[in-house]
Design a protein around this motif. Structure first.
Motif, PDB file in Angstrom:
ATOM      1  N   LEU A 176      42.232  43.587  44.422  1.00  0.00           N
ATOM      2  CA  LEU A 176      40.916  42.946  44.510  1.00  0.00           C
ATOM      3  C   LEU A 176      40.282  42.816  43.118  1.00  0.00           C
ATOM      4  O   LEU A 176      39.735  41.758  42.770  1.00  0.00           O
ATOM      5  CB  LEU A 176      40.006  43.753  45.449  1.00  0.00           C
ATOM      6  N   SER A 177      40.418  43.889  42.303  1.00  0.00           N
ATOM      7  CA  SER A 177      39.882  43.814  40.935  1.00  0.00           C
ATOM      8  C   SER A 177      40.547  42.699  40.153  1.00  0.00           C
ATOM      9  O   SER A 177      39.890  41.976  39.388  1.00  0.00           O
ATOM     10  CB  SER A 177      40.131  45.127  40.181  1.00  0.00           C
ATOM     11  N   ALA A 178      41.866  42.563  40.313  1.00  0.00           N
ATOM     12  CA  ALA A 178      42.605  41.531  39.584  1.00  0.00           C
ATOM     13  C   ALA A 178      42.120  40.137  39.999  1.00  0.00           C
ATOM     14  O   ALA A 178      41.861  39.270  39.141  1.00  0.00           O
ATOM     15  CB  ALA A 178      44.107  41.672  39.838  1.00  0.00           C
ATOM     16  N   GLN A 179      41.979  39.919  41.293  1.00  0.00           N
ATOM     17  CA  GLN A 179      41.538  38.598  41.758  1.00  0.00           C
ATOM     18  C   GLN A 179      40.107  38.295  41.265  1.00  0.00           C
ATOM     19  O   GLN A 179      39.806  37.174  40.850  1.00  0.00           O
ATOM     20  CB  GLN A 179      41.591  38.501  43.303  1.00  0.00           C
ATOM     21  N   GLU A 180      39.252  39.325  41.315  1.00  0.00           N
ATOM     22  CA  GLU A 180      37.868  39.097  40.866  1.00  0.00           C
ATOM     23  C   GLU A 180      37.790  38.811  39.369  1.00  0.00           C
ATOM     24  O   GLU A 180      37.014  37.967  38.915  1.00  0.00           O
ATOM     25  CB  GLU A 180      36.984  40.290  41.257  1.00  0.00           C
ATOM     26  N   ALA A 181      38.643  39.538  38.601  1.00  0.00           N
ATOM     27  CA  ALA A 181      38.677  39.309  37.149  1.00  0.00           C
ATOM     28  C   ALA A 181      39.236  37.920  36.842  1.00  0.00           C
ATOM     29  O   ALA A 181      38.763  37.224  35.933  1.00  0.00           O
ATOM     30  CB  ALA A 181      39.519  40.383  36.477  1.00  0.00           C
ATOM     31  N   LEU A 182      40.241  37.517  37.612  1.00  0.00           N
ATOM     32  CA  LEU A 182      40.822  36.178  37.421  1.00  0.00           C
ATOM     33  C   LEU A 182      39.807  35.085  37.745  1.00  0.00           C
ATOM     34  O   LEU A 182      39.782  34.019  37.119  1.00  0.00           O
ATOM     35  CB  LEU A 182      42.058  35.989  38.314  1.00  0.00           C
ATOM     36  N   LYS A 183      38.963  35.367  38.745  1.00  0.00           N
ATOM     37  CA  LYS A 183      37.931  34.399  39.137  1.00  0.00           C
ATOM     38  C   LYS A 183      37.010  34.141  37.935  1.00  0.00           C
ATOM     39  O   LYS A 183      36.712  32.993  37.589  1.00  0.00           O
ATOM     40  CB  LYS A 183      37.139  34.951  40.329  1.00  0.00           C
ATOM     41  N   GLU A 184      36.592  35.217  37.269  1.00  0.00           N
ATOM     42  CA  GLU A 184      35.749  35.066  36.066  1.00  0.00           C
ATOM     43  C   GLU A 184      36.484  34.302  34.979  1.00  0.00           C
ATOM     44  O   GLU A 184      35.937  33.432  34.310  1.00  0.00           O
ATOM     45  CB  GLU A 184      35.373  36.445  35.517  1.00  0.00           C
ATOM     46  N   LYS A 185      37.787  34.688  34.802  1.00  0.00           N
ATOM     47  CA  LYS A 185      38.595  34.033  33.772  1.00  0.00           C
ATOM     48  C   LYS A 185      38.694  32.534  34.031  1.00  0.00           C
ATOM     49  O   LYS A 185      38.653  31.716  33.100  1.00  0.00           O
ATOM     50  CB  LYS A 185      39.982  34.691  33.741  1.00  0.00           C
ATOM     51  N   MET A 186      38.822  32.154  35.308  1.00  0.00           N
ATOM     52  CA  MET A 186      38.895  30.731  35.654  1.00  0.00           C
ATOM     53  C   MET A 186      37.627  30.000  35.223  1.00  0.00           C
ATOM     54  O   MET A 186      37.682  28.907  34.657  1.00  0.00           O
ATOM     55  CB  MET A 186      39.119  30.567  37.171  1.00  0.00           C
ATOM     56  N   GLU A 187      36.502  30.645  35.480  1.00  0.00           N
ATOM     57  CA  GLU A 187      35.223  30.038  35.069  1.00  0.00           C
ATOM     58  C   GLU A 187      35.175  29.833  33.565  1.00  0.00           C
ATOM     59  O   GLU A 187      34.807  28.772  33.082  1.00  0.00           O
ATOM     60  CB  GLU A 187      34.060  30.926  35.520  1.00  0.00           C
ATOM     61  N   GLU A 188      35.628  30.904  32.849  1.00  0.00           N
ATOM     62  CA  GLU A 188      35.664  30.799  31.381  1.00  0.00           C
ATOM     63  C   GLU A 188      36.531  29.636  30.915  1.00  0.00           C
ATOM     64  O   GLU A 188      36.302  29.047  29.869  1.00  0.00           O
ATOM     65  CB  GLU A 188      36.236  32.082  30.749  1.00  0.00           C
TER      66      GLU A 188
END
Lengths: 415, 415
Positions: A43-55
């Motif tokens: 879950l942490s990985a997916q949430e961090a990736l979500k932020e990365k996608m926005e970036e």
């Protein structure tokens, strides 16, 4: 020529940095990664990736099974989506590259294209598929299967993990499976493009930077039980024996000999053997062994399997012992898209990228997409062919050249 | 003719009763017998047998390792002892007959002879040997080995059982090993006569009542380690593999084929196999298997072993893998005494007893005695060849005919 259009690209450091960053989610003491479906690390990985996608300029969203998408909307009205990515889950004590590389590559490629060329004509989405490995629950391809309609909630109702936690409970605890997100099934995918590590050593041995996959093998798995007669090793004359080890060894030797004769591409493995009672001075009464058979042509698989089944029956009659054959897995081969394959070769040649057309002996998300939409699968070399291990490694130069190839590929498809 | 001299003998009920009685010491829930060396059950059995010996007119005594003897002193001055009997210990969950039958038969036969003919010319002793199986401690033939000088206290100093109890402690707690009894080594044994169950099915299949053993096989045991290379079952082409299971199967198939070609009497068994990592879709990196080889001619054993070792070396070179061969047991064949063998045939023919000259494929106390004094070993049929199991069974008629044969035999030797 697209090569001139894009110009020189420097991504080596960035791709390595992102691989290391993603590997921190679920990092193990042995230097591996354990990121099981719906776990805290997952879950942490997916949430961090979500932020990365926005970036990276993508609009991120989850579907209701936890697949994460980052969308770059195309300018062309009603364009279907060009989907690229791979899976975020790992096996237990897996490596940093398996799955993760395909997501990172998709992110970097799309980010580069958006920065350099702005809005694409066709919509591009980068996907971090929730699950492929089947390492936590006895079900594989949950992510790609849900998108393509090959898997649905009816497949997971009774499934539990090794600790007895149900699939549904684990999913709900991560916030999914409660209709708070969009339904996973899609009917707007134009094609799926997956970049992955080879997990074999063909590219390295042939000194090639890119593998262009033509087919994903079909697989059949069997359990074979040889029911002999346990007896005293000293007092039972050879002709009176029904020695399960001797018979099983004969069957395995036959399988290997046949496999080598039939086709270069055929792969036959007996990986597991159980002997009863398994005592040095007692003739074995029972041997159970597994057979794993892979080839990219269904007809050849069928013929090989019916030939060896017939042979096993003859051996059973010859020694007057039961040989019980149980096929417990039968996955059909999947062809990658011919048009995409031509494009792959064209781009690789343009870029002077050393490449090899090959068959994938392992299963991938592209296997689910391959019967649903045009699909392309590419490999970068795996050092020593090692995968599913903390020792999994691909050199930064190969990682970079894969991302560059994907940039050119997506450019040709979307711009 | 001795047959007339002795007349009709009825012992069926008595031999069965005594077998059942002795089996009560160490009886298990599954109907088997567990009577391990120096255990409570073992000590009770030896003490009860001591009383039984006295009832049968024998003078009982222990030696310092716990072998129990019942002596019928001969009238002839300075006569050496005719020793008959077998071992009192069992394997875990063993049967009622293995070992026990030879002791009971010796007791009944001597008792009969004493009642009918009084004091023999030559001394007869019935022996309940303390240990043969090696089931509690990693040492076999402790009883017969101590009598014949093949075993001594130096062999047991560092030995412990699975619970960590030392051999010496266990022996002391039963009252032995403290020089309270006579030293076990003997130099007054004229010959050793052992009656035993066959533990194989040759006699039953050939419908014979008595087996006259000509030889006890030599045994060699090996551990073979095939060191291959573990790899992915899907991504590793067949010619690139070092598949330890495939190579081990080829070696085992070779061994079995060779064994059948070399000699009818040769017995080769691969009873134990361990595969690493033992997973269906992973090529095995390592296989360890055992080989048990038995024949009654040392030369043939030597030749078979050097031939297969050479072949294994060739296979190792052919596949470029290590094949490590470790011989961990090498017991020479033992011949039974020729003169006693002639007497056996003579008596069996006189008595119209259907008999078969055969090789013992299993080890017995006679193996220790065979290189120390003239030795004779006889078998009665084992139903279905089953032994070392609660299912071990010999019909009362066979038990009786064995005892009768022993009566005639001892009569000829001692009267």
């Amino acid at each position: 020529m697209t090569v001139h259009l894009l110009g020189p690209i420097q991504l080596e450091e960035e791709v390595e940095r992102l691989i290391e960053w993603l590997a921190t989610f679920g990092k193990t003491e042995k230097g591996g990664v354990t990121r099981l479906l719906y776990s805290e690390q997952w879950l942490s990985a997916q949430e961090a990736l979500k932020e990365k996608m926005e970036e990276c300029g993508l609009a991120p969203y989850f579907d209701d099974v936890g697949n994460l998408f980052g969308r770059a909307e195309g300018s062309s009205p009603s364009s279907k989506t060009i989907l690229t990515g791979s899976h975020i889950d790992t096996v237990i004590e897996g490596g940093k590259y398996d799955g993760a590389y395909g997501i990172i590559a998709g992110l970097l490629a799309t980010h580069y294209l958006l920065k350099r060329f702005g809005t694409p004509k066709k919509t591009i989405e980068v996907v971090s598929l929730c699950e492929e490995e089947g390492s936590r629950f006895p079900l594989t391809f949950w992510g790609s299967g849900s998108v393509t309609g090959r898997r649905s909630f009816k497949h997971i109702q009774k499934i539990v993990d090794s600790k007895g936690i149900s699939f549904v409970q684990a999913m709900n605890e991560c916030g999914f499976g409660q209709e708070r997100f969009r339904q996973p099934f899609r009917n707007d995918i134009q094609c799926f493009i997956e970049l992955h590590i080879e997990q074999g050593s063909v590219l390295e041995k042939k000194k090639k930077s890119l593998g262009i996959v033509s087919d994903i093998v079909g697989q059949r798995r069997y359990q074979v039980k040889v029911v002999g007669e346990s007896n005293h090793a000293g007092t039972t004359p050879m002709p009176c024996r029904k020695d399960a080890v001797a018979i099983a060894s004969e069957l395995i030797t036959y399988l290997m000999k046949q496999a080598k004769q039939v086709s270069d591409q055929l792969r036959v493995t007996v990986g597991k053997i159980k002997v009863e009672p398994n005592v040095p001075n007692v003739i074995a009464g029972e041997v159970v062994f597994t057979i794993d058979i892979r080839h990219h042509e269904e007809e050849l698989l069928e013929q090989f399997c019916s030939t060896f089944s017939r042979h096993f029956k003859n051996v059973s009659a010859q020694y007057n012992v039961d040989i019980l054959l149980n096929e417990w897995l039968n996955v059909k081969p999947v062809k990658m898209d011919q048009q995409l394959l031509r494009l792959s070769k064209e781009i690789a040649e343009e870029q002077n990228l050393s490449h090899e057309i090959l068959v994938s002996g392992a299963g991938h998300d592209s296997q689910m997409f391959g019967t649903y939409c045009p699909t392309a699968l590419f490999f970068v070399p795996s050092h020593n062919g090692i995968s599913h291990s903390p020792k999994e490694y691909t050199a930064a130069a190969h990682l970079e050249s894969g991302v560059k190839f994907l940039i050119h590929y997506l450019y040709r498809l979307a711009y």
